[in-house]
Write a protein that holds these residues in place. Structure first.
Motif: not given
Length: 166
Positions: A48-51, A121-122, A128
């Motif tokens: 969910s956080r990984a863009a 990266r977010d 992160f």
């Protein structure tokens, strides 16, 4: 034309085809021409956080930084069966499970230790996960162990902010 004039070449072709799959310890099994790409697979169960992600793979003084596109992972969900008998038709569908995955093709990847640096990266571009680890890619066997090996690969999993090889 004599009936045997067609049967003999056909029999010879079938015999040659059968011989192709009977070498070594895979006697009687055919090996297809399917192959595998050399590379690194990435799984992020809670993505969910990984863009975005970046990867650097180095060995013997050379490095590659392939482009990585994260895609969703999914789980299989049963849609039920139309009966209980042995001829019942059952179905399933894929349902997103919140994870992300990617595969990076690495040309010339050896079956020897390599250094991998992975950054996640977010959505705001903040890093992160920034981890470096030494891993050893292993041969793949897309047709099973009775057939010739495919290209080497290594799998990485990111969980709880840590990168591990699988």
């Amino acid at each position: 034309m004599h009936p045997l004039s067609r049967a003999v070449p056909l029999a010879a072709a079938l015999l040659a085809l059968a011989a192709c799959g009977s070498e070594g310890d895979g006697a009687g099994r055919l090996c297809t021409l399917i192959g595998t790409d050399p590379g690194v697979s990435l799984v992020i169960p809670d993505g969910s956080r990984a863009a975005s992600a970046s990867l650097r793979v180095c060995w013997d003084g050379t490095c590659q930084e392939p482009r990585i596109e994260l895609g969703p992972t999914s789980k299989t969900v049963s849609t039920g069966c139309d009966g209980d008998g042995p001829d019942a038709v059952c179905g399933a569908s894929a349902s997103p499970d919140g994870g992300k995955r990617a595969f990076a093709r690495i040309e010339g990847l050896p079956k020897a230790p390599v250094r991998v640096t992975l950054k996640l990266r977010d959505a705001e571009g903040r890093t992160f996960v920034d981890e470096r680890l030494d891993v050893t890619p292993k041969a793949t066997f897309p047709n099973g162990r009775h057939c010739p090996e495919g290209a080497p690969q290594v799998g990485l999993t990111v969980a709880n902010g840590r990168v591990t090889a699988r």
